[in-house]
Motif scaffolding. Structure first.
Motif, PDB file in Angstrom:
ATOM      1  N   TYR A   1       0.831  -1.213   0.000  1.00 49.39           N
ATOM      2  CA  TYR A   1       0.000   0.000   0.000  1.00 49.39           C
ATOM      3  C   TYR A   1       0.862   1.257   0.000  1.00 49.39           C
ATOM      4  O   TYR A   1       0.671   2.170  -0.816  1.00 49.39           O
ATOM      5  CB  TYR A   1      -0.906  -0.024   1.230  1.00 49.39           C
ATOM      6  CG  TYR A   1      -1.761   1.203   1.421  1.00 49.39           C
ATOM      7  CD1 TYR A   1      -2.838   1.464   0.575  1.00 49.39           C
ATOM      8  CD2 TYR A   1      -1.501   2.099   2.461  1.00 49.39           C
ATOM      9  CE1 TYR A   1      -3.647   2.587   0.763  1.00 49.39           C
ATOM     10  CE2 TYR A   1      -2.309   3.216   2.662  1.00 49.39           C
ATOM     11  CZ  TYR A   1      -3.370   3.455   1.807  1.00 49.39           C
ATOM     12  OH  TYR A   1      -4.167   4.571   1.990  1.00 49.39           O
ATOM     13  N   ILE A   2       1.825   1.296   0.894  1.00 49.18           N
ATOM     14  CA  ILE A   2       2.672   2.489   1.019  1.00 49.18           C
ATOM     15  C   ILE A   2       3.421   2.775  -0.270  1.00 49.18           C
ATOM     16  O   ILE A   2       3.472   3.925  -0.742  1.00 49.18           O
ATOM     17  CB  ILE A   2       3.637   2.329   2.205  1.00 49.18           C
ATOM     18  CG1 ILE A   2       2.854   2.456   3.522  1.00 49.18           C
ATOM     19  CG2 ILE A   2       4.760   3.352   2.150  1.00 49.18           C
ATOM     20  CD1 ILE A   2       3.645   2.103   4.763  1.00 49.18           C
ATOM     21  N   ASN A   3       3.992   1.757  -0.896  1.00 55.21           N
ATOM     22  CA  ASN A   3       4.757   1.973  -2.129  1.00 55.21           C
ATOM     23  C   ASN A   3       3.889   2.437  -3.286  1.00 55.21           C
ATOM     24  O   ASN A   3       4.362   3.129  -4.189  1.00 55.21           O
ATOM     25  CB  ASN A   3       5.506   0.699  -2.517  1.00 55.21           C
ATOM     26  CG  ASN A   3       6.691   0.414  -1.611  1.00 55.21           C
ATOM     27  OD1 ASN A   3       7.236   1.330  -0.996  1.00 55.21           O
ATOM     28  ND2 ASN A   3       7.070  -0.849  -1.509  1.00 55.21           N
ATOM     29  N   THR A   4       2.609   2.048  -3.249  1.00 55.34           N
ATOM     30  CA  THR A   4       1.692   2.502  -4.295  1.00 55.34           C
ATOM     31  C   THR A   4       1.558   4.016  -4.292  1.00 55.34           C
ATOM     32  O   THR A   4       1.512   4.658  -5.349  1.00 55.34           O
ATOM     33  CB  THR A   4       0.301   1.863  -4.110  1.00 55.34           C
ATOM     34  OG1 THR A   4       0.420   0.451  -4.228  1.00 55.34           O
ATOM     35  CG2 THR A   4      -0.689   2.376  -5.150  1.00 55.34           C
ATOM     36  N   TRP A   5       1.528   4.595  -3.098  1.00 52.89           N
ATOM     37  CA  TRP A   5       1.250   6.029  -2.976  1.00 52.89           C
ATOM     38  C   TRP A   5       2.472   6.880  -2.685  1.00 52.89           C
ATOM     39  O   TRP A   5       2.420   8.113  -2.822  1.00 52.89           O
ATOM     40  CB  TRP A   5       0.181   6.247  -1.905  1.00 52.89           C
ATOM     41  CG  TRP A   5      -1.114   5.616  -2.303  1.00 52.89           C
ATOM     42  CD1 TRP A   5      -1.691   4.469  -1.821  1.00 52.89           C
ATOM     43  CD2 TRP A   5      -1.987   6.061  -3.355  1.00 52.89           C
ATOM     44  NE1 TRP A   5      -2.851   4.183  -2.484  1.00 52.89           N
ATOM     45  CE2 TRP A   5      -3.064   5.144  -3.433  1.00 52.89           C
ATOM     46  CE3 TRP A   5      -1.964   7.148  -4.230  1.00 52.89           C
ATOM     47  CZ2 TRP A   5      -4.098   5.288  -4.360  1.00 52.89           C
ATOM     48  CZ3 TRP A   5      -2.999   7.301  -5.150  1.00 52.89           C
ATOM     49  CH2 TRP A   5      -4.048   6.369  -5.206  1.00 52.89           C
ATOM     50  N   ILE A   6       3.572   6.232  -2.285  1.00 53.37           N
ATOM     51  CA  ILE A   6       4.795   7.005  -1.997  1.00 53.37           C
ATOM     52  C   ILE A   6       5.959   6.385  -2.767  1.00 53.37           C
ATOM     53  O   ILE A   6       6.812   5.687  -2.196  1.00 53.37           O
ATOM     54  CB  ILE A   6       5.105   7.032  -0.489  1.00 53.37           C
ATOM     55  CG1 ILE A   6       3.848   7.396   0.313  1.00 53.37           C
ATOM     56  CG2 ILE A   6       6.211   8.048  -0.185  1.00 53.37           C
ATOM     57  CD1 ILE A   6       4.049   7.402   1.802  1.00 53.37           C
ATOM     58  N   PRO A   7       6.021   6.602  -4.076  1.00 56.76           N
ATOM     59  CA  PRO A   7       7.101   6.006  -4.864  1.00 56.76           C
ATOM     60  C   PRO A   7       8.486   6.526  -4.471  1.00 56.76           C
ATOM     61  O   PRO A   7       9.496   5.852  -4.692  1.00 56.76           O
ATOM     62  CB  PRO A   7       6.742   6.415  -6.304  1.00 56.76           C
ATOM     63  CG  PRO A   7       5.852   7.612  -6.169  1.00 56.76           C
ATOM     64  CD  PRO A   7       5.085   7.389  -4.908  1.00 56.76           C
ATOM     65  N   GLU A   8       8.535   7.725  -3.846  1.00 55.63           N
ATOM     66  CA  GLU A   8       9.827   8.319  -3.482  1.00 55.63           C
ATOM     67  C   GLU A   8      10.219   7.967  -2.049  1.00 55.63           C
ATOM     68  O   GLU A   8      11.100   8.615  -1.451  1.00 55.63           O
ATOM     69  CB  GLU A   8       9.774   9.847  -3.657  1.00 55.63           C
ATOM     70  CG  GLU A   8       9.108  10.626  -2.528  1.00 55.63           C
ATOM     71  CD  GLU A   8       7.587  10.641  -2.529  1.00 55.63           C
ATOM     72  OE1 GLU A   8       7.003  11.518  -1.860  1.00 55.63           O
ATOM     73  OE2 GLU A   8       6.989   9.768  -3.187  1.00 55.63           O
ATOM     74  N   LEU A   9       9.593   6.922  -1.477  1.00 46.43           N
ATOM     75  CA  LEU A   9       9.769   6.601  -0.065  1.00 46.43           C
ATOM     76  C   LEU A   9      11.232   6.513   0.347  1.00 46.43           C
ATOM     77  O   LEU A   9      11.620   7.002   1.411  1.00 46.43           O
ATOM     78  CB  LEU A   9       9.055   5.278   0.255  1.00 46.43           C
ATOM     79  CG  LEU A   9       9.143   4.802   1.704  1.00 46.43           C
ATOM     80  CD1 LEU A   9       8.435   5.785   2.630  1.00 46.43           C
ATOM     81  CD2 LEU A   9       8.540   3.409   1.852  1.00 46.43           C
ATOM     82  N   ASN A  10      12.062   5.898  -0.467  1.00 50.07           N
ATOM     83  CA  ASN A  10      13.469   5.687  -0.105  1.00 50.07           C
ATOM     84  C   ASN A  10      14.400   6.714  -0.717  1.00 50.07           C
ATOM     85  O   ASN A  10      15.624   6.540  -0.712  1.00 50.07           O
ATOM     86  CB  ASN A  10      13.896   4.274  -0.521  1.00 50.07           C
ATOM     87  CG  ASN A  10      13.115   3.202   0.220  1.00 50.07           C
ATOM     88  OD1 ASN A  10      12.945   3.281   1.434  1.00 50.07           O
ATOM     89  ND2 ASN A  10      12.620   2.212  -0.508  1.00 50.07           N
ATOM     90  N   ASP A  11      13.831   7.793  -1.233  1.00 45.98           N
ATOM     91  CA  ASP A  11      14.635   8.854  -1.824  1.00 45.98           C
ATOM     92  C   ASP A  11      14.746  10.028  -0.854  1.00 45.98           C
ATOM     93  O   ASP A  11      13.986  10.151   0.105  1.00 45.98           O
ATOM     94  CB  ASP A  11      14.000   9.358  -3.137  1.00 45.98           C
ATOM     95  CG  ASP A  11      13.907   8.265  -4.185  1.00 45.98           C
ATOM     96  OD1 ASP A  11      14.657   7.281  -4.065  1.00 45.98           O
ATOM     97  OD2 ASP A  11      13.080   8.410  -5.109  1.00 45.98           O
TER      98      ASP A  11
END
Length: 438
Positions: free
Chosen positions: A399-409
């Motif tokens: 779910y998180i990666n769907t909405w926050i593609p820049e999570l690890n940036d």
């Protein structure tokens, strides 16, 4: 020769032709029935977005009803304006004897209906309303002493004890289809005529997924999978019958049925305690909390830029789709009111603007529950940890990666508040308000 007397059926938040309580009674009244829908400018003028997806949805649904009735030679009156002015015109146009509609429990609707009823009675017209959008309403589920419940669990027990086939039985409107008044009728107004433009937000299908209901207790807490029915908007505007959903869930999945009971519960609370829908906390002491009216942090919350992935994913989903998973609604609401110590009313109003399935009773009830100030609310010292919530319910970050593609940036922000510090600040503010004003 005297004109034949007529009845009006007034569509509101019951936008369907099948299993519709007041429509059923209207068609059985013995008077030819004229269908009416009003785009209420008292409501529409308050909306901030001219491309509001809910208005677009309503227009499309009303247009579908308009076309369906037209095939039977029935002209539907679809009008734009203030309801009292509209009814004055209808009274002048038709020999109306009776008006039928379904109950609405919100403060504005109660006031509106009171004024309409007064106008009708002054003109020798009777006003008939029916229960349709809930299974049990108003005073149907009370304590043994006649007082309304304010705690959900005993309410739900009595709700279930009272439930039987009678309350779930559909209203067979189709059997009385000959009850319509046949006329060409005026044209259906365009969405632009209503004052709005089409929305790009897709609306979930009204088709009920029985497999999801059957597995609801196992899937409902995980936002990364398709584990909820997405029936919220259809319940809100009555494109699906609550009786149909309750019939499917009854005996199949108690957890899903429980969600429908919660909806009835919040409608009952709004009816008996209307102050909750007028900007007041259910528990008066909580109106004295010293909130932090930090507009910068509120905007970060709205935009999904708090640095807490579960919160941010939820807010981005809401902004993009008009939907937010229920587990995530609890996390985001708790974060705003407790971690940021920002007045829950700000969040309530933002959800009211964005949610496709927004209805006052449930939105208010759930926000007050999350903020700890409502009936049967989570205690104020219960503070969701958004990090552990993500670990528990979205451990693979689907779910998180769907909405926050820049999570690890580097583009993704650091947390705007530290959890333990925020928790301590919240407990101090709440404790002080409760002690001073209880």
């Amino acid at each position: 020769m005297k004109e034949k007397e007529l009845a009006i059926f007034w569509f509101r938040r019951d936008l369907r032709l099948h299993d519709n309580a007041a429509l059923y009674h209207a068609l059985r009244s013995g008077l030819p029935v004229i269908p009416v829908f009003i785009f209420d400018t008292n409501i529409l003028d308050e909306l901030e977005d001219r491309d509001d997806a809910r208005v677009d949805f309503i227009h499309r649904v009303v247009n579908a009803i308009f076309d369906a009735l037209k095939k039977y030679g029935v002209g539907m009156e679809v009008l734009i304006g203030k309801p009292d002015a509209i009814f004055k015109k209808l009274i002048g146009k038709y020999p109306i004897k009776k008006v039928y509609t379904n109950h609405d429990y919100e403060p504005y609707a109660i006031d509106r209906d009171s004024k309409i009823e007064k106008l009708l009675i002054e003109n020798g017209i009777s006003f008939h309303t029916a229960k349709d959008q809930v299974i049990f309403e108003k005073d149907e589920i009370l304590k043994d002493n006649g007082q309304p419940y304010t705690v959900f669990t005993p309410y739900s027990r009595k709700w279930l004890a009272k439930l039987n086939a009678f309350y779930l039985k559909p209203y067979p409107t189709e059997k009385y289809w000959d009850g319509w008044f046949k006329q060409d009728g005026p044209a259906m107004p365009t969405l632009e005529k209503v004052g709005f433009t089409a929305s790009s937000i897709p609306i979930p299908s009204v088709s009920v997924n029985k497999n999801i209901i059957a597995d609801y207790d196992k899937t409902r807490n995980f936002p990364g999978i398709e584990g909820t029915t997405r029936m919220g908007i259809h319940l809100r505007f009555g494109t699906v019958s609550v009786r149909e959903l309750a019939r499917i869930a009854n005996g199949v999945n108690a957890t899903y049925l429980n969600e429908l009971i919660w909806r009835d519960f919040f409608q009952m609370i709004l009816w008996h305690f209307p102050h909750v829908g007028q900007g007041k906390a259910f528990k008066p002491a909580y109106d004295h909390i010293k909130w932090r009216y930090n507009e910068i942090e509120f905007k970060q919350w709205c935009n999904g830029m708090t640095g807490y992935p579960m919160v941010d994913a939820g807010m981005r989903e809401l902004n993009a789709t008009g939907f937010m998973h229920n587990r995530v609604r609890m996390v985001t609401a708790s974060f705003l009111s407790k971690h940021l110590l920002i007045d829950w009313r700000w969040g309530e109003a933002y959800f009211a603007r964005k949610l496709l399935d927004y209805e006052l009773s449930s939105n208010n009830g759930n926000w007050q529950w999350a903020a700890g100030c409502g009936c049967d609310a989570a205690p104020y010292f219960r503070i969701f940890n958004p990090t552990t919530q993500a670990q528990k319910f979205d451990k693979d970050h689907n779910y998180i990666n769907t909405w926050i593609p820049e999570l690890n940036d580097f583009a993704y922000p650091t947390p705007i508040v530290e959890h333990e510090a925020a928790r301590k600040r919240c407990l101090e503010a709440y404790s002080k308000a409760v002690k001073e004003f209880s």
